[in-house]
Design a protein around this motif. Structure first.
Motif, short mmCIF file in Angstrom:
data_model
loop_
_atom_site.label_atom_id
_atom_site.label_comp_id
_atom_site.label_asym_id
_atom_site.label_seq_id
_atom_site.Cartn_x
_atom_site.Cartn_y
_atom_site.Cartn_z
N PHE A 92 0.64 -1.44 0.31
CA PHE A 92 -0.08 0.02 0.00
C PHE A 92 0.96 1.30 0.24
CE2 PHE A 92 -2.62 3.10 1.59
CZ PHE A 92 -4.20 3.24 1.30
N ILE A 93 2.23 1.57 0.54
CA ILE A 93 3.09 2.37 0.84
C ILE A 93 3.37 2.54 -0.19
CG2 ILE A 93 5.37 2.94 2.03
CD1 ILE A 93 4.27 1.73 4.23
N ARG A 94 3.82 1.80 -1.11
CA ARG A 94 4.54 1.42 -2.50
C ARG A 94 3.40 2.17 -3.92
NH1 ARG A 94 5.47 -2.81 -2.28
NH2 ARG A 94 4.51 -4.20 -3.98
N LEU A 95 2.09 2.16 -3.49
CA LEU A 95 1.38 1.99 -4.33
C LEU A 95 0.55 4.08 -4.35
CD1 LEU A 95 -0.75 -1.40 -4.87
CD2 LEU A 95 1.38 -0.84 -6.66
N HIS A 96 0.57 3.81 -3.36
CA HIS A 96 0.06 5.15 -2.52
C HIS A 96 -0.03 5.82 -1.89
CE1 HIS A 96 -3.64 2.71 -4.54
NE2 HIS A 96 -3.42 1.60 -4.02
N PRO A 97 1.68 6.56 -1.83
CA PRO A 97 2.41 6.99 -0.85
C PRO A 97 1.74 8.08 -0.62
CG PRO A 97 3.69 7.69 -3.05
CD PRO A 97 2.64 6.33 -3.66
N GLN A 98 0.98 8.92 -1.55
CA GLN A 98 0.18 10.19 -0.98
C GLN A 98 -1.38 10.03 -0.44
OE1 GLN A 98 1.98 12.94 -1.66
NE2 GLN A 98 4.07 11.56 -2.35
N HIS A 99 -1.58 9.10 -0.54
CA HIS A 99 -2.61 8.86 0.33
C HIS A 99 -2.98 9.33 1.73
CE1 HIS A 99 -6.11 6.18 1.88
NE2 HIS A 99 -6.45 6.13 -0.13
N PRO A 100 -4.23 9.81 1.43
CA PRO A 100 -4.75 10.64 3.24
C PRO A 100 -4.74 9.71 3.97
CG PRO A 100 -6.47 10.09 1.63
CD PRO A 100 -5.24 10.24 0.47
N ASP A 101 -4.51 8.56 4.21
CA ASP A 101 -4.01 7.59 5.26
C ASP A 101 -3.35 6.14 5.57
OD1 ASP A 101 -7.25 8.48 6.01
OD2 ASP A 101 -7.97 7.22 5.17
N VAL A 102 -2.29 6.74 4.43
CA VAL A 102 -1.04 6.27 4.17
C VAL A 102 -0.04 6.07 5.68
CG1 VAL A 102 0.94 8.38 3.62
CG2 VAL A 102 1.09 5.70 3.32
N ASP A 103 -0.53 6.48 6.63
CA ASP A 103 0.23 6.08 7.87
C ASP A 103 -0.81 5.54 8.01
OD1 ASP A 103 -2.23 8.01 8.19
OD2 ASP A 103 -1.96 9.00 9.77
N TYR A 104 -1.78 5.41 8.72
CA TYR A 104 -1.97 3.39 8.66
C TYR A 104 -1.58 2.49 8.32
CZ TYR A 104 -5.23 -0.31 9.77
OH TYR A 104 -5.98 -0.99 9.77
N ALA A 105 -0.93 2.87 7.08
CA ALA A 105 -0.30 1.29 6.80
C ALA A 105 1.45 1.77 7.80
CB ALA A 105 -0.46 2.03 5.32
#
Length: 326
Positions: A92-105
């Motif tokens: 998830f971090i690799r695919l969506h580094p700018q996602h608003p919930d990436v901190d959860y990952a």
């Protein structure tokens, strides 16, 4: 947890696995997502994993795809699959580094490492985790550190900081155990170095006193009286209640776990270690092999006059006669 409860859980998990069916191909994205949510609410995490994976594979660009990837991390974690949870978080971090919930990952990746080495015995028996291989603890500390540095205002950051304090204390205590291991085997240079490492790198942890005690004991054995005296003065000034001190005088180094180990651990951990230990042909654990190699290298580097003598190997006849005819 009683044994009968564990058996019941295992039986129910087996029945659920046997009764699972392939999802209907005609189900829409929203229908699969709703089914997965019901499984999560019912704590049927294995079934939720199945549905979330199906949702991601069938509708990789659907409106629920990113949310399903996040919830898959959680489902893996709750289903006691930490490696799968870490892999899902990394993806998830690799695919969506700018996602608003990436901190959860990032947070769940740290949590997966945090519990990676906590198997069935560690969950239900009071075993001392400071005696176990600290690889997962180091990974977890580094992953929580990434979260805190990248997202200091994240709602998960405060919990991550508290876990980092716990992990730092655990790593320091592990190094104290390693230093004691060296002491018992006469590797005094290694013991002194490990004690100094604790003092220099784990300030404000409960193990700093143990690191100083390691230095006092090791330097005394090496006849390095000035260094031993300096470490002793620091220990007396900062940790006057340390178990290695008796009325201010250094008695001997006390192994950290012996001071606060619970009676159940003292009665069971030795037997469990024997049961869980790998066969002798495997050379024991990687950590023990590395420690033995370091011990042999350091012992070979010591001057002959301070090297502790090794006992010669006794023959069968010598053992049979108790050495009377040697």
């Amino acid at each position: 947890m009683p044994l009968k409860h564990l058996l019941l859980v295992a039986l129910l998990s087996l029945l659920a696995a046997c009764s699972s069916k392939t999802l209907d191909e005609s189900l829409s994205e929203s229908e699969i997502y709703v089914m997965a949510q019901k499984d999560l609410d019912a704590k049927s995490y294995g079934a939720a994993v199945e549905k979330l994976r199906a949702l991601e594979s069938r509708y990789p660009f659907g409106r629920f795809a990113e949310q399903a990837q996040l919830e898959l991390i959680y489902a893996y974690y709750q289903n006691f699959e930490p490696e799968a949870a870490r892999a899902a978080a990394d993806r998830f971090i690799r695919l969506h580094p700018q996602h608003p919930d990436v901190d959860y990952a990032y947070y769940m990746r740290g949590m997966a490492s945090f519990t990676r080495d906590r198997g069935i015995f560690e969950r239900f028996l009071p075993l001392d985790m400071t005696r176990r291989d600290p690889g997962a603890a180091r990974d977890s500390f580094n992953e929580f550190a990434q979260l805190v540095s990248r997202y200091p205002n994240s709602r998960y950051a405060e919990d991550a900081r508290l876990r980092m304090v716990y992990l730092r204390n655990l790593l320091a205590a592990y190094d104290a155990h390693v230093g004691h291991f060296y002491l018992k085997r006469g590797a005094y240079v290694a013991a002194a170095n490990r004690g100094r490492y604790i003092v220099e790198n784990y300030q404000q942890t409960p193990s700093v006193g143990d690191g100083l005690a390691l230095m006092v004991e090791a330097y005394t054995r090496l006849a390095m009286d000035d260094l031993a005296e300096s470490a002793l003065l620091t220990l007396q000034a900062n940790y006057p209640e340390h178990p290695s001190l008796t009325r201010g005088s250094f008695r001997h180094h006390v192994e950290p776990a012996q001071r606060d180990a619970r009676w159940f651990e003292r009665m069971t951990v030795g037997a469990l270690d024997k049961v869980l230990a790998p066969p002798q042909s495997m050379g024991s654990t990687q950590m023990e092999r590395e420690i033995r190699q370091q011990h042999d290298n350091l012992r070979a580097a010591l001057p002959r006059e301070i090297r502790s003598p090794q006992q010669p190997k006794r023959s069968f006849w010598s053992r049979l006669t108790f050495g009377l005819l040697d």
